[in-house]
Design a protein around this motif. Structure first.
Motif, PDB file in Angstrom:
ATOM      1  N   ASP A 280      -5.050  -0.437  -4.419  1.00 47.97           N
ATOM      2  CA  ASP A 280      -4.060  -0.828  -3.436  1.00 47.97           C
ATOM      3  C   ASP A 280      -4.353  -2.187  -2.810  1.00 47.97           C
TER       4      ASP A 280
ATOM      5  N   THR B 131      -3.369   8.048   4.016  1.00 44.15           N
ATOM      6  CA  THR B 131      -4.462   7.126   3.683  1.00 44.15           C
ATOM      7  C   THR B 131      -3.923   5.745   3.327  1.00 44.15           C
ATOM      8  N   ALA B 132      -2.740   5.709   2.717  1.00 41.85           N
ATOM      9  CA  ALA B 132      -2.146   4.410   2.405  1.00 41.85           C
ATOM     10  C   ALA B 132      -1.792   3.666   3.687  1.00 41.85           C
TER      11      ALA B 132
ATOM     12  N   ARG C 291       1.668   4.311  -3.028  1.00 40.68           N
ATOM     13  CA  ARG C 291       1.415   5.734  -2.829  1.00 40.68           C
ATOM     14  C   ARG C 291       2.691   6.548  -2.988  1.00 40.68           C
TER      15      ARG C 291
ATOM     16  N   THR D 273      -9.111   4.198  -1.130  1.00 41.82           N
ATOM     17  CA  THR D 273      -8.273   4.065  -2.323  1.00 41.82           C
ATOM     18  C   THR D 273      -9.193   4.039  -3.525  1.00 41.82           C
TER      19      THR D 273
ATOM     20  N   ASN E 276       0.820  -1.209   0.000  1.00 36.17           N
ATOM     21  CA  ASN E 276       0.000   0.000   0.000  1.00 36.17           C
ATOM     22  C   ASN E 276       0.855   1.261   0.000  1.00 36.17           C
TER      23      ASN E 276
END
Lengths: 342, 268, 302
Positions: free
Chosen positions: B260, B186-187, B153, B255, B149
């Protein structure tokens, strides 16, 4: 502002940036390429200096070396006299306007502009005050709360400029800052940038591949080719007296005429606008009219002389027709002998 | 885009039906009144078993242990996975492929190999199997999820933003704190949620490293092999699906198009 | 302090790289690789015949057991064949839906289809196996379905078939096969779909433009380009089936699988050396398979 005040006619101007025999090379897929090859360069404080060249000529790498984003393999980079070759970007007293602006998407315009102050620990209130002032000076006062994504290309460009100037750097690096803008906006910004530079009196180092841009804005221009500087002069000198074939062609697209054509030895540059075209065969260089391009105020004529193609610019409309036999005339002062490169 | 032939369309829909029908059955059986067999159709529907399940101390204990394990394993995986991602996303160096392989290995090899390998080591160094060994085992296969993930990103983070930050006077730590971290937040959340779901549901490595401790999947596994409380198992099954699906749906929101999640490295 | 450290790091990117990599590499190197090496070592030990304790002396006796005992050879064969069949079935089932998702959905609807495939993948493995226990049970929904249609005899006939048949679906290899395919299918769909996404649409048009019939385009253009996706997906389906011990345990078909053998040997039998020896089988097979898959470009599709 500490710079440029000492810039008087008597004293020699302070050297803001100095490169001595700087080499920078990259290795891609096993092959090492010298992007910047033994470059010597001196830029005076308060100067508007352009690095001009086609893509891959080393001009951007040169700028990145000055900014500290690349390290020289050898050679010395001095900023205001002090060796800065090994200094990381965050310890150099200069700032950069990036080609893609590199605005932080998760911050507001105000936060972007205040970033340099924030990381230096400037108190919040002062930070906001100075960032707001800076935004006003680039005419974006009402946009403080917006995100970069909510701005137009031209507005983003101004934010990038404000962000780079907020900390009052002594040198501003600009990497093709107008490349992403459309023609009209670009011309406006050229004028604005030049005015801003004059007003602030700080050194601008400007990378561009657009020769018109470089000529119109700069005090001096360095023309890059294959990692080396071909010529470094004031725009007028560069235009009138190109030293090499490359410069002659790249700056103002001069005709490069082999000497044999005119009974001499060597290579010569001749600007299209300095050639007169006479109808019919006369004494001098004759040829056949290949093509006529009407450009508005001027007409561009393409003439074949032997195996060479020579371009000329005539004012107004030409009454000649394609295929016509013509003779070229010019005055001796406009013919420039070029150095034959190795 | 041309329209799909009917054959293709039907094949696609049948496939989705095949994938989802058993989940629907789980939902249905949680409400059945039948407590002896798996008879279909259910003789009647009731909410009774939800209250019975809620009163079971062993289930609550197993659930709490699962949550603790998953949280700890996720925390470790977040730190280590982010470090690997930061090191690997743009640098090219000798041995990089081998390192990638090393982190993929725990999900490429059957879980039982990881399980028995960890167990043999636990035995050799005389560790007491328990929460600690479970967390170690889970973190090992969760790292790659976080890595996937975060690295995706980071690759989208433009290099010039990092340069701009340094140019404006930020040192490496400040650049990480103010530019990189917000960009990958967010990842990190997505990777963390997926790790949590992965660990929460894991059973194979867990059986080898848990010793006598009982996580919710182990409780469930025992019921699977030797059914004792069929109706309660049904309810727990529904609950487990809900608990693992919430993070997935959240990640999907975080996502775009679930990119992801791809090759995210879920294994059993 | 941090500024100075980060100044030191500047221009020495390898140093930062090293600092970032050391902790995770130590973790994986010591805990994971160390354990794998330890596992390998254990397979060279054997149980003492008299005491039943592990003798820590290198011997090939345990590994020999793998190949000499016919029941052990059967277990390896059985697991291998099941993994192979499951992988092939997954690829066949996955291709149409992957094709549909890649070429006939876009934007939000693509995202939705991907979610539809992801949801079962991420919902609990155990619960999904449990769901099939409900489905396959003698009184379960599949039997009910055949009864309702009045074709119970078809199901009964299938169950009388050799090898795949059994007392009921939930104790037959057919049932086990269905559960395996169900549980691992999403792992095959997503990589195939991803590799199909990367096939330029113009390529297919070019092929048909050059006069290829649809099935020629499929065999000559589309399939070769999706090999990396199929290879990537099959790593999962193959590897996961090879090591699973829960599905063979829950679906009570006769005959052990490698995973069950590992589980029981380390547990009730206390014979970690034999369990270690058995677990080497999937490692070797997957190792060979990864080497092959790498050649097919599977890692680019992961």
């Amino acid at each position: 502002m500490t710079t440029a005040t000492s810039f008087t006619e008597q004293s020699k101007p302070e050297i803001a940036v100095c490169l001595e025999q700087v080499v920078c090379s990259f290795t891609t897929s096993g092959k090492t390429v010298r992007a910047v090859d033994q470059v010597d360069l001196e830029i005076a404080a308060g100067e508007f200096f352009s690095l001009l060249g086609p893509s891959g000529s080393g001009k951007t790498t040169c700028l990145r070396l000055i900014g500290g984003f690349e390290r020289p393999a050898s050679g010395v980079i001095k900023l205001f006299g002090a060796d800065a070759s090994r200094l990381p970007p965050f310890q150099r007293e200069l700032n950069t306007v990036f080609q893609d602006y590199a605005l932080f998407p998760h911050m507001s315009v105000l936060e972007n502009v205040g970033y340099a102050l924030m990381v230096r620990g400037v108190p919040k209130l002062e930070r906001i005050k100075r960032a707001t002032e800076m935004l006003e000076s680039v005419k974006l006062a009402g946009f403080a709360a917006r995100r970069p994504a909510q701005l137009s290309g031209g507005q983003r460009q101004r934010v990038a400029l404000a962000r780079a100037l907020v900390n009052r750097p002594r040198i501003l690096l600009l990497d093709e800052p107008l490349g992403a803008l459309d023609l009209k906006l670009r011309e406006e910004m050229q004028i604005e940038l030049k005015a801003l530079q004059r007003e602030l009196g700080i050194t601008f180092i400007y990378v561009t591949h657009d020769q018109g841009e470089a000529l119109s804005m700069s005090d001096r221009v360095a023309v890059f080719n294959h990692g080396k500087i071909e010529q470094m002069d004031a725009p007028k000198v560069l235009y009138d007296a190109p030293r090499t074939e490359f410069v002659a062609k790249f700056v103002g697209s001069a005709n490069v005429i082999p000497g044999v054509l005119i009974g001499r030895s060597g290579l010569f540059a001749l600007r299209p606008e300095n050639i007169r075209v006479l109808e019919g065969y006369h004494n001098g260089l004759s040829g056949e009219l290949l093509d006529i391009h009407f450009l508005g105020a001027q007409t561009r004529l393409e003439i074949r002389v032997g195996n060479e193609r020579i371009a000329t610019l005539q004012s107004g409309v030409s009454h000649l027709e394609r295929g016509a036999a013509v003779t070229l005339e010019w005055s001796e002062q406009h013919l420039r002998q070029l150095e034959v490169s190795a | 885009m041309t329209s799909a032939s009917w054959g293709l369309r039907i094949a696609a829909f049948l496939c989705i039906f095949f994938l989802h029908f058993p989940l629907f059955i789980i939902v249905l059986y949680a409400f059945t009144t039948d407590d002896k067999t798996y008879a279909f159709p259910p003789p009647g529907l009731t909410l009774h078993w939800f209250t019975v399940a809620a009163g079971r101390a062993d289930i609550w204990a197993a659930l709490w242990l699962s949550v603790q394990t998953a949280l700890l394993a996720t925390a470790i995986a977040l730190v280590l996975g982010t470090m690997v991602a930061a090191a690997m996303y743009k640098a090219k160096f000798w041995g990089k492929e081998s390192i990638t392989l090393l982190f993929i290995l725990p999900i490429a090899l059957p879980g039982i190999v990881t399980g028995i390998a960890l167990l043999s080591t636990i035995r050799r160094v005389n560790l007491e199997p328990g929460v600690l060994t479970m967390v170690i085992g889970h973190a090992t296969f969760c790292i790659v999820t976080v890595f996937n993930n975060v690295v995706a990103r980071l690759r989208r983070l433009s290099q010039s933003q990092l340069e701009a930050s340094a140019d404006l006077g930020a040192d490496s730590w400040q650049t990480f704190r103010f530019v990189v971290l917000p960009s990958i937040s967010t990842a990190l959340l997505a990777g963390g949620l997926l790790s949590f779901a992965l660990s929460f549901d894991e059973v194979i490595v867990t059986t080898f490293t848990a010793g006598t401790d009982q996580t919710l999947p182990i409780w469930f596994l025992n019921e699977l092999f030797r059914p004792r409380d069929r109706p309660i198992t049904n309810v727990v099954a529904l609950f487990v699906i809900a608990v693992t699906l919430i993070p997935i749906l959240l990640v999907q929101r975080l996502t775009q198009a679930g990119e992801d999640l791809h090759g995210g490295g879920k294994t059993s | 302090m941090i500024r100075r450290a980060s100044g030191v790091l500047h221009g020495r990117p390898w140093l930062g790289l090293l600092l970032l990599l050391i902790p995770p590499l130590l973790w994986m190197g010591i805990i994971y690789m160390g354990s794998l090496v330890n596992l390998l070592l254990y397979s060279f030990y054997a149980l003492d015949d008299f005491t039943g304790q592990i003798k820590f002396e290198p011997t090939l006796a345990t590994l020999q057991q793998l190949f000499t005992s016919s029941s052990n050879v059967d277990i390896v064969q059985r697991t291998f064949v099941m993994s192979l069949v499951v992988t092939i079935a997954c690829a066949l089932l996955a291709f149409p839906i992957a094709y549909f998702m890649a070429f006939h959905t876009k934007g939000n609807s693509k995202a939705f289809w991907i979610l539809l495939v992801l949801l079962p993948l991420w919902s609990s493995y155990l619960v999904r196996v449990y769901a099939w226990k409900l489905l396959l049970a003698k009184e379960g929904i599949i039997s009910w379905f055949f009864d309702t249609l009045g074709i119970r005899f078809v199901l009964d006939w299938i169950l009388t078939l050799p090898i795949i048949g059994g007392f009921s679906l939930s104790s037959s290899y057919l049932g086990m096969f269905l559960v395996f395919v169900y549980v691992w299918l999403p792992y095959m769909i997503l990589p195939i779909q991803a590799s199909l996404e990367r096939v330029p649409k113009s390529l297919l048009q070019a092929s048909s433009d050059l006069g290829a019939k649809p099935n020629q385009t499929f065999w000559k253009v589309l399939l070769p380009l999706t090999v990396p996706g199929i290879a990537a997906g099959s790593i999962f389906t193959f590897s996961l089936t090879l090591g699973d011990y829960i599905i063979p345990g829950v679906i009570g078909a006769p005959g052990f699988f490698i995973g069950q053998m590992v589980y029981t040997q380390q547990g009730t039998a206390g014979n970690i050396p034999l369990a270690a020896a058995f677990s080497l089988v999937p490692i070797v097979i997957i190792g060979l398979y990864l080497a092959l898959a790498k050649r097919w470009g599977a890692f680019d599709a992961l």
